[in-house]
Design a protein around this motif. Structure first.
Motif, PDB file in Angstrom:
ATOM      1  N   ASP A  16     -10.578  22.219   7.104  1.00  0.00           N
ATOM      2  CA  ASP A  16     -11.531  23.405   6.640  1.00  0.00           C
ATOM      3  C   ASP A  16     -11.301  24.133   5.189  1.00  0.00           C
ATOM      4  OD1 ASP A  16     -12.568  23.588   9.238  1.00  0.00           O
ATOM      5  OD2 ASP A  16     -10.704  24.434  10.077  1.00  0.00           O
ATOM      6  N   ILE A  17     -10.498  23.236   4.445  1.00  0.00           N
ATOM      7  CA  ILE A  17     -10.157  23.578   3.190  1.00  0.00           C
ATOM      8  C   ILE A  17     -11.324  23.324   2.088  1.00  0.00           C
ATOM      9  CG2 ILE A  17      -8.398  23.267   1.077  1.00  0.00           C
ATOM     10  CD1 ILE A  17      -6.317  22.877   3.148  1.00  0.00           C
ATOM     11  N   PRO A  18     -11.745  24.451   1.387  1.00  0.00           N
ATOM     12  CA  PRO A  18     -12.779  24.127   0.613  1.00  0.00           C
ATOM     13  C   PRO A  18     -12.463  23.629  -0.897  1.00  0.00           C
ATOM     14  CG  PRO A  18     -12.440  26.529   0.599  1.00  0.00           C
ATOM     15  CD  PRO A  18     -11.534  25.906   1.509  1.00  0.00           C
ATOM     16  N   THR A  19     -12.978  22.709  -1.298  1.00  0.00           N
ATOM     17  CA  THR A  19     -12.637  21.770  -2.679  1.00  0.00           C
ATOM     18  C   THR A  19     -13.775  21.828  -3.566  1.00  0.00           C
ATOM     19  OG1 THR A  19     -12.651  20.030  -1.752  1.00  0.00           O
ATOM     20  CG2 THR A  19     -10.444  20.965  -2.003  1.00  0.00           C
ATOM     21  N   LYS A  20     -13.505  21.442  -4.866  1.00  0.00           N
ATOM     22  CA  LYS A  20     -14.716  21.137  -5.756  1.00  0.00           C
ATOM     23  C   LYS A  20     -15.063  19.652  -5.304  1.00  0.00           C
ATOM     24  CE  LYS A  20     -16.122  20.624 -10.490  1.00  0.00           C
ATOM     25  NZ  LYS A  20     -15.625  20.841 -11.866  1.00  0.00           N
ATOM     26  N   TYR A  21     -14.051  18.652  -5.136  1.00  0.00           N
ATOM     27  CA  TYR A  21     -14.314  17.397  -4.830  1.00  0.00           C
ATOM     28  C   TYR A  21     -13.905  17.159  -3.375  1.00  0.00           C
ATOM     29  CZ  TYR A  21     -14.347  17.019  -9.930  1.00  0.00           C
ATOM     30  OH  TYR A  21     -14.534  17.257 -11.262  1.00  0.00           O
ATOM     31  N   PRO A  22     -14.532  16.155  -2.589  1.00  0.00           N
ATOM     32  CA  PRO A  22     -13.873  15.975  -1.293  1.00  0.00           C
ATOM     33  C   PRO A  22     -12.536  15.437  -1.318  1.00  0.00           C
ATOM     34  CG  PRO A  22     -16.210  14.783  -1.904  1.00  0.00           C
ATOM     35  CD  PRO A  22     -15.584  15.149  -3.252  1.00  0.00           C
ATOM     36  N   ILE A  23     -11.969  16.055  -0.078  1.00  0.00           N
ATOM     37  CA  ILE A  23     -10.432  15.463  -0.176  1.00  0.00           C
ATOM     38  C   ILE A  23     -10.431  14.193   0.368  1.00  0.00           C
ATOM     39  CG2 ILE A  23      -8.341  16.029   1.048  1.00  0.00           C
ATOM     40  CD1 ILE A  23      -9.002  19.029   0.837  1.00  0.00           C
ATOM     41  N   GLN A  24      -9.635  13.101  -0.121  1.00  0.00           N
ATOM     42  CA  GLN A  24      -9.683  11.919   0.287  1.00  0.00           C
ATOM     43  C   GLN A  24      -8.361  11.701   1.390  1.00  0.00           C
ATOM     44  OE1 GLN A  24     -11.853   9.668  -0.254  1.00  0.00           O
ATOM     45  NE2 GLN A  24     -12.990  11.364  -1.516  1.00  0.00           N
ATOM     46  N   ILE A  25      -8.665  11.135   2.457  1.00  0.00           N
ATOM     47  CA  ILE A  25      -7.359  11.005   3.464  1.00  0.00           C
ATOM     48  C   ILE A  25      -7.042   9.367   3.218  1.00  0.00           C
ATOM     49  CG2 ILE A  25      -6.582  10.856   5.833  1.00  0.00           C
ATOM     50  CD1 ILE A  25      -9.336  13.124   6.125  1.00  0.00           C
ATOM     51  N   ILE A  26      -5.862   9.297   2.875  1.00  0.00           N
ATOM     52  CA  ILE A  26      -5.215   8.052   2.674  1.00  0.00           C
ATOM     53  C   ILE A  26      -4.190   7.317   3.652  1.00  0.00           C
ATOM     54  CG2 ILE A  26      -3.689   6.570   1.045  1.00  0.00           C
ATOM     55  CD1 ILE A  26      -5.460   8.113  -1.149  1.00  0.00           C
ATOM     56  N   ASP A  27      -4.494   6.395   4.341  1.00  0.00           N
ATOM     57  CA  ASP A  27      -3.557   6.052   5.698  1.00  0.00           C
ATOM     58  C   ASP A  27      -2.223   5.283   5.019  1.00  0.00           C
ATOM     59  OD1 ASP A  27      -4.935   6.813   7.687  1.00  0.00           O
ATOM     60  OD2 ASP A  27      -6.205   5.442   7.825  1.00  0.00           O
ATOM     61  N   ASN A  28      -2.284   4.468   3.969  1.00  0.00           N
ATOM     62  CA  ASN A  28      -1.437   3.640   3.244  1.00  0.00           C
ATOM     63  C   ASN A  28      -1.010   4.329   2.038  1.00  0.00           C
ATOM     64  OD1 ASN A  28       0.103   1.670   1.926  1.00  0.00           O
ATOM     65  ND2 ASN A  28      -0.066   0.418   3.598  1.00  0.00           N
ATOM     66  N   TRP A  29       0.078   5.029   1.555  1.00  0.00           N
ATOM     67  CA  TRP A  29       0.207   5.632   0.588  1.00  0.00           C
ATOM     68  C   TRP A  29       0.390   4.538  -0.663  1.00  0.00           C
ATOM     69  CZ3 TRP A  29       4.610   4.847  -2.000  1.00  0.00           C
ATOM     70  CH2 TRP A  29       5.846   4.246  -1.416  1.00  0.00           C
ATOM     71  N   GLN A  30       1.104   3.331  -0.387  1.00  0.00           N
ATOM     72  CA  GLN A  30       1.390   2.378  -1.388  1.00  0.00           C
ATOM     73  C   GLN A  30      -0.072   1.833  -1.807  1.00  0.00           C
ATOM     74  OE1 GLN A  30       2.861   2.677   1.670  1.00  0.00           O
ATOM     75  NE2 GLN A  30       4.930   1.968   1.595  1.00  0.00           N
ATOM     76  N   LEU A  31      -1.090   1.663  -0.750  1.00  0.00           N
ATOM     77  CA  LEU A  31      -2.276   0.944  -1.458  1.00  0.00           C
ATOM     78  C   LEU A  31      -3.052   2.090  -2.141  1.00  0.00           C
ATOM     79  CD1 LEU A  31      -3.175  -1.163   2.103  1.00  0.00           C
ATOM     80  CD2 LEU A  31      -2.375  -2.022  -0.456  1.00  0.00           C
ATOM     81  N   GLY A  32      -2.663   3.511  -1.228  1.00  0.00           N
ATOM     82  CA  GLY A  32      -3.514   4.820  -2.007  1.00  0.00           C
ATOM     83  C   GLY A  32      -3.217   4.534  -3.455  1.00  0.00           C
ATOM     84  N   ILE A  33      -2.007   4.434  -3.981  1.00  0.00           N
ATOM     85  CA  ILE A  33      -1.738   4.768  -5.420  1.00  0.00           C
ATOM     86  C   ILE A  33      -2.649   3.796  -6.176  1.00  0.00           C
ATOM     87  CG2 ILE A  33      -0.033   4.509  -7.114  1.00  0.00           C
ATOM     88  CD1 ILE A  33       2.143   5.370  -4.895  1.00  0.00           C
ATOM     89  N   GLY A  34      -2.858   2.547  -5.891  1.00  0.00           N
ATOM     90  CA  GLY A  34      -3.655   1.739  -6.574  1.00  0.00           C
ATOM     91  C   GLY A  34      -5.102   2.147  -6.433  1.00  0.00           C
ATOM     92  N   LYS A  35      -5.562   2.369  -5.379  1.00  0.00           N
ATOM     93  CA  LYS A  35      -6.803   3.025  -5.209  1.00  0.00           C
ATOM     94  C   LYS A  35      -7.182   4.163  -6.081  1.00  0.00           C
ATOM     95  CE  LYS A  35     -10.019   4.892  -1.608  1.00  0.00           C
ATOM     96  NZ  LYS A  35     -10.061   5.435  -0.372  1.00  0.00           N
ATOM     97  N   ILE A  36      -6.459   5.097  -6.108  1.00  0.00           N
ATOM     98  CA  ILE A  36      -6.529   6.332  -6.947  1.00  0.00           C
ATOM     99  C   ILE A  36      -6.565   5.849  -8.499  1.00  0.00           C
ATOM    100  CG2 ILE A  36      -5.254   8.322  -7.860  1.00  0.00           C
ATOM    101  CD1 ILE A  36      -4.360   8.742  -4.798  1.00  0.00           C
ATOM    102  N   ALA A  37      -5.778   5.016  -8.810  1.00  0.00           N
ATOM    103  CA  ALA A  37      -5.452   4.449 -10.157  1.00  0.00           C
ATOM    104  C   ALA A  37      -6.814   3.961 -10.692  1.00  0.00           C
ATOM    105  CB  ALA A  37      -4.283   3.633 -10.258  1.00  0.00           C
ATOM    106  N   ARG A  38      -7.431   3.208  -9.856  1.00  0.00           N
ATOM    107  CA  ARG A  38      -8.793   2.565 -10.272  1.00  0.00           C
ATOM    108  C   ARG A  38      -9.890   3.262 -10.590  1.00  0.00           C
ATOM    109  NH1 ARG A  38      -6.565  -1.220  -6.338  1.00  0.00           N
ATOM    110  NH2 ARG A  38      -7.898  -0.427  -4.824  1.00  0.00           N
ATOM    111  N   GLN A  39      -9.705   4.689  -9.783  1.00  0.00           N
ATOM    112  CA  GLN A  39     -10.534   5.899 -10.071  1.00  0.00           C
ATOM    113  C   GLN A  39     -10.471   6.781 -11.537  1.00  0.00           C
ATOM    114  OE1 GLN A  39     -10.804   8.513  -6.718  1.00  0.00           O
ATOM    115  NE2 GLN A  39     -10.368   6.637  -5.489  1.00  0.00           N
ATOM    116  N   MET A  40      -9.284   6.471 -11.916  1.00  0.00           N
ATOM    117  CA  MET A  40      -9.121   7.101 -12.993  1.00  0.00           C
ATOM    118  C   MET A  40      -9.237   6.676 -14.696  1.00  0.00           C
ATOM    119  SD  MET A  40      -5.225   8.077 -11.817  1.00  0.00           S
ATOM    120  CE  MET A  40      -4.599   9.009 -13.364  1.00  0.00           C
ATOM    121  N   SER A  41      -9.349   7.202 -15.392  1.00  0.00           N
ATOM    122  CA  SER A  41      -9.540   7.057 -16.936  1.00  0.00           C
ATOM    123  C   SER A  41      -8.400   7.166 -17.617  1.00  0.00           C
ATOM    124  CB  SER A  41     -10.679   7.937 -17.813  1.00  0.00           C
ATOM    125  OG  SER A  41     -10.139   9.329 -17.843  1.00  0.00           O
ATOM    126  N   GLU A  42      -8.082   6.799 -18.796  1.00  0.00           N
ATOM    127  CA  GLU A  42      -6.648   6.893 -19.424  1.00  0.00           C
ATOM    128  C   GLU A  42      -6.234   8.283 -19.514  1.00  0.00           C
ATOM    129  OE1 GLU A  42      -6.907   4.784 -23.114  1.00  0.00           O
ATOM    130  OE2 GLU A  42      -6.732   2.663 -22.170  1.00  0.00           O
TER     131      GLU A  42
END
Length: 437
Positions: free
Chosen positions: A389-415
């Protein structure tokens, strides 16, 4: 019989964490059986909801740079248990820890047998080990960080040269009370008769409680913003350059080695406590040593940079005041950048309010996850349910495995984007091992 370092750690961690009735009687009896190793040393005693660790880190740097030998007791540890007990910044060795555990086990077993409430708790054992180690090392000063609260904390068996209360906010309400005044009463427990106390930025209700306690004990009070101050000279910079105004020290300019806007207040509190300690001990202050010490201070897990491009920071904002401080830093230093947050919080924290603060920022991409937690009694919160129920500008992502999640987030980022991994200090500790191994 305990024969190895691992067995010693298992013994410590296997002890009860809390007793129903808070008391210092058991701790005092424990230390008496050990020959009162806490006596004959000089202490700076530090409590507060947040900022304790950073304040101790800056104090340690300034005292070491001034030529003193320094013991320190901090919690929790980030990488290894030994970090909690250090001499001149070097953690106790495995051999010394094992030897001291072997020394105190017979006393613990004796108290287990004769005390109605049972023998010492895990934190009481940690504290006793530290006192025994410091009695051997005999440093010029010991920096004692309170575990929880102050009044009944097992470190509160000494009379320091100076007491420090960094902040008072909402945390550990189960043990400290459900109002800021009650929490402040617990923190004020470290104030001793006639001993000066340094206060950081406190809420009105907490400040009134602490000032009344100090007055009753005839303890001189030194307040941030009244008796000493620090302001930032370089606006919107990750590492603040500050100017400090104290009692004898005027216009000290220094760049802080610890990042984040909240470190400006911590630095001011550390410098005031340092001034008082040096004055009380009749020691001269070297301004150049101070500036070097602040620049060189490091403290793991507090807006710690673990990757440069893209910028990845670890921040143990483990309670609501900590998250509010992180939000201020994001607003001030990263307003023009996209910030990707990976968050895991323990279930006994105010995690819904903490997430609400983080989600309120327009440039934040919020990712929530879970982790193992420090033990079965302190699990990771189910943030997937909390964010529904938390309103945000961008959809909140739910990550089951934080180790894999770090890599997934990094691929979405620019420098130019920033990743901040935050929430529980235990979570930050797990992540830190992944980055620094």
């Amino acid at each position: 019989m305990i024969k190895t370092y691992d067995e010693a750690l298992s013994f410590i961690h296997g002890r009860t964490q809390f007793k129903k009735i808070p008391t210092l009687t058991r701790m005092k009896r424990f230390l008496a059986e050990l020959g009162n190793p806490q006596e004959k040393l000089k202490y700076i005693h530090v409590t507060g909801t947040n900022g304790k660790g950073s304040t101790v880190a800056m104090l340690r740097s300034t005292l070491l740079e001034s030529g003193l030998t320094v013991g320190s007791f901090t919690s929790p540890f980030i990488t290894r248990f030994n970090e909690r007990i250090a001499y001149n910044g070097i953690p106790i060795s495995d051999e010394d820890l094992l030897r001291l555990v072997q020394k105190i086990v017979p006393v613990i077993k004796k108290l287990d047998a004769i005390l109605e409430t049972g023998g010492p708790t895990e934190f009481e054992i940690d504290t006793a080990l530290m006192f025994c180690y410091m009695a051997e090392k005999k440093p010029d000063v010991v920096l004692l960080e309170v575990g929880i609260g102050g009044l009944y904390d097992s470190t509160n068996v000494i009379t320091p040269v100076v007491s420090v209360i960094t902040t008072v906010g909402w945390d550990h309400m189960k043990y400290l009370g459900d109002t800021l005044a009650k929490i402040a009463t617990q923190k004020a427990g470290i104030i001793k008769k006639g001993v000066p106390v340094v206060l950081g930025n406190l809420p009105t209700e907490a400040r009134a409680t602490i000032l009344a306690d100090a007055k009753e004990k005839d303890s001189p009070v030194f307040e941030l913003g009244k008796d000493f101050n620090a302001h930032q000279l370089n606006v919107h910079q990750f590492y603040a350059k500050i100017q400090y105004q104290g009692r004898t020290l005027k216009k000290i300019e220094a760049v802080l080695g610890l990042a984040g806007d909240y470190q400006i207040e911590n630095a001011a509190v550390a410098l005031m406590a340092f001034e008082i300690f040096m004055e009380k001990c009749g020691l001269a202050i070297d301004r150049h040593a101070l500036v070097a010490a602040l620049a060189n201070t490091k403290w793991p897990g507090r807006l710690e940079e673990v990757n440069e491009m893209p910028l990845v920071l670890l921040d143990g904002a483990h309670n609501l005041p900590g998250v509010q401080a992180l939000v201020r830093t994001i607003k001030n230093d990263f307003a023009d950048r996209e910030v990707y947050l990976l968050v895991a919080i323990l279930a006994d924290k105010q995690y819904e309010l903490m997430l609400g603060e983080l989600a309120s920022l327009g440039n934040v991409h919020l990712n929530v996850t879970h982790f193992a937690g420090p033990g079965p009694k302190r699990p990771s919160a189910d943030l997937a349910r909390a964010v529904a129920d938390i309103p945000t500008k961008y959809p909140i992502q739910i990550i089951d495995n934080w180790q894999l999640g770090i890599g997934k987030i990094a691929r979405q980022m620019s420098e130019d984007d920033v990743m901040i991994i935050t929430g529980s200090l235990y979570f930050v500790s797990d992540v830190r091992k992944l980055f620094l191994n």
